[in-house]
Write an enzyme that holds these catalytic residues in place. Structure first.
Site, PDB file in Angstrom:
ATOM      1  N   LYS A  11      44.455  39.125  44.420  1.00 22.23           N
ATOM      2  CA  LYS A  11      43.942  37.805  44.049  1.00 22.23           C
ATOM      3  C   LYS A  11      44.337  36.725  45.067  1.00 22.23           C
ATOM      4  CE  LYS A  11      43.704  38.662  39.044  1.00 22.23           C
ATOM      5  NZ  LYS A  11      44.082  38.087  37.728  1.00 22.23           N
ATOM      6  N   TYR A  51      33.980  37.124  35.474  1.00 20.83           N
ATOM      7  CA  TYR A  51      34.830  36.907  34.308  1.00 20.83           C
ATOM      8  C   TYR A  51      34.038  36.427  33.086  1.00 20.83           C
ATOM      9  CZ  TYR A  51      39.120  37.768  36.942  1.00 20.83           C
ATOM     10  OH  TYR A  51      40.137  38.361  37.665  1.00 20.83           O
ATOM     11  N   PHE A  59      41.318  29.387  29.101  1.00 18.37           N
ATOM     12  CA  PHE A  59      41.696  29.325  30.512  1.00 18.37           C
ATOM     13  C   PHE A  59      40.545  29.687  31.448  1.00 18.37           C
ATOM     14  CE2 PHE A  59      42.981  33.486  28.783  1.00 18.37           C
ATOM     15  CZ  PHE A  59      42.270  34.350  29.621  1.00 18.37           C
ATOM     16  N   ARG A  87      47.330  50.031  35.510  1.00 19.53           N
ATOM     17  CA  ARG A  87      47.851  48.949  34.660  1.00 19.53           C
ATOM     18  C   ARG A  87      49.376  49.024  34.587  1.00 19.53           C
ATOM     19  NH1 ARG A  87      44.226  44.857  32.869  1.00 19.53           N
ATOM     20  NH2 ARG A  87      45.824  44.461  31.301  1.00 19.53           N
ATOM     21  N   THR A  93      50.275  40.872  32.167  1.00 18.43           N
ATOM     22  CA  THR A  93      49.522  39.718  32.675  1.00 18.43           C
ATOM     23  C   THR A  93      50.450  38.583  33.080  1.00 18.43           C
ATOM     24  OG1 THR A  93      47.781  40.326  31.095  1.00 18.43           O
ATOM     25  CG2 THR A  93      47.636  38.132  32.109  1.00 18.43           C
ATOM     26  N   ARG A 104      53.145  42.814  39.710  1.00 21.48           N
ATOM     27  CA  ARG A 104      53.146  41.427  39.238  1.00 21.48           C
ATOM     28  C   ARG A 104      54.573  40.871  39.150  1.00 21.48           C
ATOM     29  NH1 ARG A 104      48.232  42.053  34.815  1.00 21.48           N
ATOM     30  NH2 ARG A 104      46.576  41.158  36.111  1.00 21.48           N
ATOM     31  N   ASN A 114      48.319  35.739  39.186  1.00 21.82           N
ATOM     32  CA  ASN A 114      49.177  36.908  38.955  1.00 21.82           C
ATOM     33  C   ASN A 114      48.912  38.071  39.907  1.00 21.82           C
ATOM     34  OD1 ASN A 114      46.770  37.684  37.838  1.00 21.82           O
ATOM     35  ND2 ASN A 114      47.555  38.048  35.770  1.00 21.82           N
ATOM     36  N   HIS A 117      44.336  42.167  40.006  1.00 21.05           N
ATOM     37  CA  HIS A 117      43.517  42.534  38.856  1.00 21.05           C
ATOM     38  C   HIS A 117      43.552  44.046  38.711  1.00 21.05           C
ATOM     39  CE1 HIS A 117      40.007  42.745  36.164  1.00 21.05           C
ATOM     40  NE2 HIS A 117      39.623  43.772  36.909  1.00 21.05           N
ATOM     41  N   GLU A 128      32.884  46.722  37.120  1.00 21.81           N
ATOM     42  CA  GLU A 128      33.518  45.829  38.102  1.00 21.81           C
ATOM     43  C   GLU A 128      33.377  46.374  39.520  1.00 21.81           C
ATOM     44  OE1 GLU A 128      36.737  44.205  34.804  1.00 21.81           O
ATOM     45  OE2 GLU A 128      37.440  45.514  36.412  1.00 21.81           O
TER      46      GLU A 128
HETATM   47  P1  IDP Z   1      44.730  41.106  32.698  1.00 23.61           P
HETATM   48  O1  IDP Z   1      44.363  40.630  34.096  1.00 23.61           O
HETATM   49  O2  IDP Z   1      46.192  41.490  32.625  1.00 23.61           O
HETATM   50  O3  IDP Z   1      43.822  42.182  32.188  1.00 23.61           O
HETATM   51  P2  IDP Z   1      43.316  39.277  30.941  1.00 23.61           P
HETATM   52  O4  IDP Z   1      43.761  38.904  29.558  1.00 23.61           O
HETATM   53  O5  IDP Z   1      42.147  40.190  31.085  1.00 23.61           O
HETATM   54  O6  IDP Z   1      44.596  39.848  31.735  1.00 23.61           O
HETATM   55  O7  IDP Z   1      43.006  37.905  31.691  1.00 23.61           O
HETATM   56  C1  IDP Z   1      42.299  37.912  32.914  1.00 23.61           C
HETATM   57  C2  IDP Z   1      42.985  36.977  33.878  1.00 23.61           C
HETATM   58  O8  IDP Z   1      42.913  35.642  33.370  1.00 23.61           O
HETATM   59  C3  IDP Z   1      44.495  37.211  34.077  1.00 23.61           C
HETATM   60  O9  IDP Z   1      44.783  38.232  34.986  1.00 23.61           O
HETATM   61  C4  IDP Z   1      44.943  35.863  34.576  1.00 23.61           C
HETATM   62  O10 IDP Z   1      44.613  35.664  35.954  1.00 23.61           O
HETATM   63  C5  IDP Z   1      44.096  34.931  33.737  1.00 23.61           C
HETATM   64  N1  IDP Z   1      44.790  34.528  32.502  1.00 23.61           N
HETATM   65  C6  IDP Z   1      45.068  35.284  31.420  1.00 23.61           C
HETATM   66  N2  IDP Z   1      45.718  34.603  30.478  1.00 23.61           N
HETATM   67  C7  IDP Z   1      45.853  33.342  30.969  1.00 23.61           C
HETATM   68  C8  IDP Z   1      46.459  32.137  30.445  1.00 23.61           C
HETATM   69  O11 IDP Z   1      46.977  32.091  29.332  1.00 23.61           O
HETATM   70  N3  IDP Z   1      46.416  31.044  31.265  1.00 23.61           N
HETATM   71  C9  IDP Z   1      45.819  31.054  32.496  1.00 23.61           C
HETATM   72  N4  IDP Z   1      45.250  32.171  33.022  1.00 23.61           N
HETATM   73  C10 IDP Z   1      45.272  33.293  32.276  1.00 23.61           C
HETATM   74 MG    MG Z   2      41.792  42.092  31.815  1.00 31.43          MG
END
Ligand code: IDP
Ligand code: MG
Length: 139
Positions: A11, A51, A59, A87, A93, A104, A114, A117, A128
């Protein structure tokens, strides 16, 4: 049916911080084979489309801005049990909750920025991966 492929992006925070090489090294070291890879940058419209599944989450706007703010590296990876193992390699996350030794935990700046992905299912890995690569681009 489980497949042996997943999809990742390094990212914007990680490419901007100069961590791309270290993260690719971690991925290869964990036993993943790179099937396709490209350095590119998402437009805002690209990020919104990628997304779209998160469009209702609070968010989403922040995520779209962030993901289009700097280059990313997109890749299709292969390994037995690829989705779940990847994962596990990247961690939770929120980097504050990511297990020690995960990508991460080491490289992420925040829950939004973070570092990487990782697809959450075989179905989404295929969707994807197809967002970035056509079949001729697969090794
Ligand atoms: P993941 O990447 O671990 O699967 P997801 O819940 O699918 O997490 O969320 C996608 C992306 O959205 C996250 O990787 C992160 O960049 C962002 N994200 C998730 N939760 C938050 C939040 O609470 N605040 C801001 N960004 C968030
Ligand atoms: Mg996800």
């Amino acid at each position: 049916m489980a497949t042996n492929r997943t999809f990742t992006m390094i990212k914007p925070d990680a490419t901007a911080a100069g961590n791309t090489g270290k993260i690719i090294d971690r991925i290869i070291g964990a036993g993943f084979t790179i099937k396709a890879m490209k350095w590119t940058q998402l437009s805002k419209a690209d990020a919104e489309a990628f997304y779209a599944v998160h469009a209702e989450r609070p968010f989403y706007g922040e995520l779209v801005e962030y993901m289009s703010s700097a280059p990313i590296v997109a890749a299709i990876l292969e390994k037995d049990n690829a989705v779940a193992d990847f994962r596990e390699l990247i961690g939770a996350t929120n980097p504050a909750e990511a297990a020690p030794g995960t990508i991460r935990a080491e490289f992420a700046e925040s829950i939004a920025a973070n570092a990487v992905h990782g697809s959450d299912s075989d179905e989404n890995a295929a969707i994807e991966g197809a967002f970035y690569f056509n079949t001729r681009e697969l090794a």
